[in-house]
Design an enzyme around this catalytic site. Structure first.
Site, PDB file in Angstrom:
ATOM      1  CD  GLU A 158      -2.573   1.441   2.678  1.00 40.99           C
ATOM      2  OE1 GLU A 158      -2.296   0.730   3.635  1.00 40.99           O
ATOM      3  OE2 GLU A 158      -3.576   2.363   2.619  1.00 40.99           O
ATOM      4  NE  ARG A 208       4.895  -7.918  10.197  1.00 41.98           N
ATOM      5  CZ  ARG A 208       3.765  -7.308   9.602  1.00 41.98           C
ATOM      6  NH1 ARG A 208       2.789  -7.597  10.337  1.00 41.98           N
ATOM      7  NH2 ARG A 208       3.633  -6.421   8.724  1.00 41.98           N
ATOM      8  CE  LYS A 264       3.392   0.330   5.456  1.00 41.71           C
ATOM      9  NZ  LYS A 264       2.276   0.169   4.558  1.00 41.71           N
TER      10      LYS A 264
END
Length: 562
Positions: A42, A267, A277
């Site tokens: 994104e 991850r 983030k």
RNA sequence: UGCCCGAUGGUGUAAUGGUAGCACAACAGACUCUGGAUCUGUUUGUCUUGGUUCGAAUCCAAGUCGGGCAACCA
């Protein structure tokens, strides 16, 4: 690939559970034996080393099995996304060394088709417009242990649903007035299957479609459709999407569309740093970090600015493997990867970080000799250079001890060491500042027979230290970087504790080096090993030709001299 | 507490019913004109308890611990 990427060992990673699935599928002739993957960021933030794991996995799979990998922007939330982020992502993936060819896509390019899919779902009685507001929505959804209740909109007629949905698109309603929901199962133990929202009204301008749309698809709807439209065969994502997989499958099955196989992996977590983030953004916005490319950050642009090479990051991603275990990888492995590459490729030079003056008493006042030095002992083709030697030199303060312990092999009163590529010198006396007691100068003698560092009588010295000629030394700014956090796992904190408490106050130190003359010619982007100190990168932003500013990429292993 | 997922040395990861291996880290030694590199060696591991089996890290059951899921984010 650009010249940043030439030094790679092109080894494919060892097999893992995803490769096992793909090999099974290929053997079974599934998807005609082809492999199509995608990396779907994104554009709402910068890529970090965790994304590199996903990028190398997806692009690596495509390369290994002769397939293709798409770069697709998952740009379905205009209020958080921007072209600036998209551009940065493109730059970072390219820098990492991957090529998507013609396959650059945007979910926003599929908005018309997605809208069609939504109306088709309505026609099939599998989606409906819901008028519940946010609070009511939550109330109706229930909790994991109790089933939810049906929204009144669930019984709306096809005609009414179609009409309302069309008017949502026309911009007739305020945000939040209506949503479109998939009609699945309000009693499902998986909350994502309790009639999830698939479209919401959002009157925000999109960075690519402008104001054409006033409603946007949700991730669960947009993502599986994008994968399907592109003919993706294996849709690889991280573990948190595991519970979304039934919905991914449901939507594509309900529409009778090509269904890629979603596979989830863990991850990356790295010790001594944070990866979310949100936390990265907070570090940048609060000024703790000096922008997204702060060399202490695990962002790809930060690692690039620090001096890490793309090949070393790819090598790291190859070594960490792929599993479903959510663990922490030791940042020492990343450091090992860059050291291993730079040991092979980086030219050596001498520079002194914490200078201590040395006067060679038996060296003639004005004599200067040019001594030959090897540029890279690991690479004969790197050749040699000369370094000037004179009466006054600087050595590393840490390479001298007045009262050395047993295992100290460097300079001390009465002791002899070799100056790298120079002469043997013996310390006669340490001169101290009478006020502070601090050592300000060493008086030494040299052995003229040891030019180049060899003693004709065969005598050995245990220590070899680096040095620069005082009158020939150039100065440069250097930044020494250390881990951003003192805690090995900054995310593991007690409740009520602030994750920023374990920030390392000494993660960046600015100082000055005295360098041998050849280093003054360093160009922005050059990498060197400063002998016995570590690997350094001429900062591409702040360096000027002839006036480099260095970032320490990583120190050498071991403790000496500082 | 409902559902899903996971657990192999300090860390990461192999072994897919048949000798628990590799990498990083740590430590020790050898070598060395970088206390780097290189080479050699050492330490440390199958979450627990049952079951199936000639044989289990692997299959089954229960438990323990860890992670994820209740945005009109992705």
């Amino acid at each position: 690939m650009n010249d940043e990427n030439t030094s790679e060992k092109n080894d494919e990673p060892a097999s893992d559970f995803i490769r096992a699935i793909i090999e099974r599928d290929r053997a079974a002739g599934k998807h005609g034996g082809t492999v199509a993957t995608r990396f779907p960021p994104e554009p709402n933030g910068y890529l970090h080393i965790g994304h590199a794991k996903s990028i190398c996995l997806n692009f690596g799979l495509a390369r290994q099995y002769g397939g293709r990998c798409h770069l697709r922007f998952d740009d379905t939330n205009p209020s958080k996304e921007s072209v600036e982020y998209a551009d940065a992502i493109i730059r970072d993936v390219q820098w990492l060394g991957w090529d998507w060819g013609e396959h650059l896509y945007y979910a926003s390019d599929y908005f018309d088709r997605m809208y069609e899919c939504a109306t088709e779902l309505i026609r099939r009685g599998k989606a409906y417009v819901c008028e519940l507001n946010t609070e009511a929505f939550k109330e109706y959804r229930g909790v994991p242990t109790r089933p939810g209740r049906e929204s009144p909109g669930r019984q709306r007629s096809e005609v009414d649903n179609l009409d309302l949905f069309q008017r949502m698109r026309a911009g007739e309603f305020e945000e939040g007035r209506y949503v479109l929901r998939a009609r699945i199962d309000m009693a499902s133990p998986n909350l994502h299957m309790r009639d999830p929202v698939i479209y919401r009204i959002k009157k925000a301008a999109h960075h690519r479609t402008g104001t054409r749309w006033t409603l946007y698809p949700m991730y669960d709807f947009a993502h599986c459709l994008s994968d399907s439209f592109e003919g993706i065969t294996h849709s690889v994502c991280t573990l948190e999407f595991e519970v979304h997989r039934p919905l991914y499958d449901w939507i594509l099955d309900a529409l009778e569309l090509h269904r890629p196989q979603q596979i989830e992996f863990a991850r990356l977590n790295l010790t001594y740093t944070v990866m979310s983030k949100r936390k990265l953004l907070e570090l940048v916005e609060s000024g703790v970090a000096d922008g997204w490319d702060d060399p202490r950050l695990p962002t790809l642009c930060g690692l690039r600015r620090r001096g890490y090479t793309p090949a070393s990051i790819r090598d790291f991603c190859r070594r960490i493997g792929v599993t479903k275990f959510d663990g922490y990888t030791d940042v020492a492995l990343l450091e090992h990867c860059v050291r291993e590459e730079l040991n092979r490729t980086a030219p050596r030079a001498m520079a002194v970080l914490d200078p201590l003056k040395v006067v060679i008493e038996n060296w003639p006042e004005d004599r200067v000799e040019e001594l030959e030095a090897v540029n890279n002992p690991e690479d004969a083709a790197a050749g040699t250079r000369t370094v000037p030697f004179a009466r006054e030199l600087y050595i590393e303060r840490g390479d001298f001890m007045e009262n050395p312990p047993k295992k100290f092999f460097r300079l001390a009163p009465g002791r002899e060491v070799r100056l790298r590529y120079g002469y043997f010198i013996r310390c006669r006396e340490a001169i101290k500042d009478p006020e502070t007691g601090r050592i300000v100068e060493l008086r030494c003698t040299y052995d003229p027979e040891t030019r180049g560092g060899h003693a004709p009588d065969g005598r050995k010295v245990r220590g070899t230290i680096h040095w620069v000629s005082a009158s020939h030394a150039h100065r440069a700014r250097v930044r020494l970087y250390d881990r951003l956090f003192t805690a090995e796992r900054p995310d593991d904190i007690a409740e009520g504790e602030d994750w920023k408490h374990s920030l390392n106050p000494d993660s960046r130190t600015e100082t000055e080096v005295l360098m041998e003359p050849s280093l003054a010619r360093a160009l922005p982007g050059d990498r060197f090993q400063f002998e016995r100190l570590g690997y350094f990168f001429a900062d591409p932003v702040e360096s000027k030709p002839g006036a480099p500013v260095f970032n320490r990429i990583v120190s050498l292993k071991g403790k000496a001299p500082s």
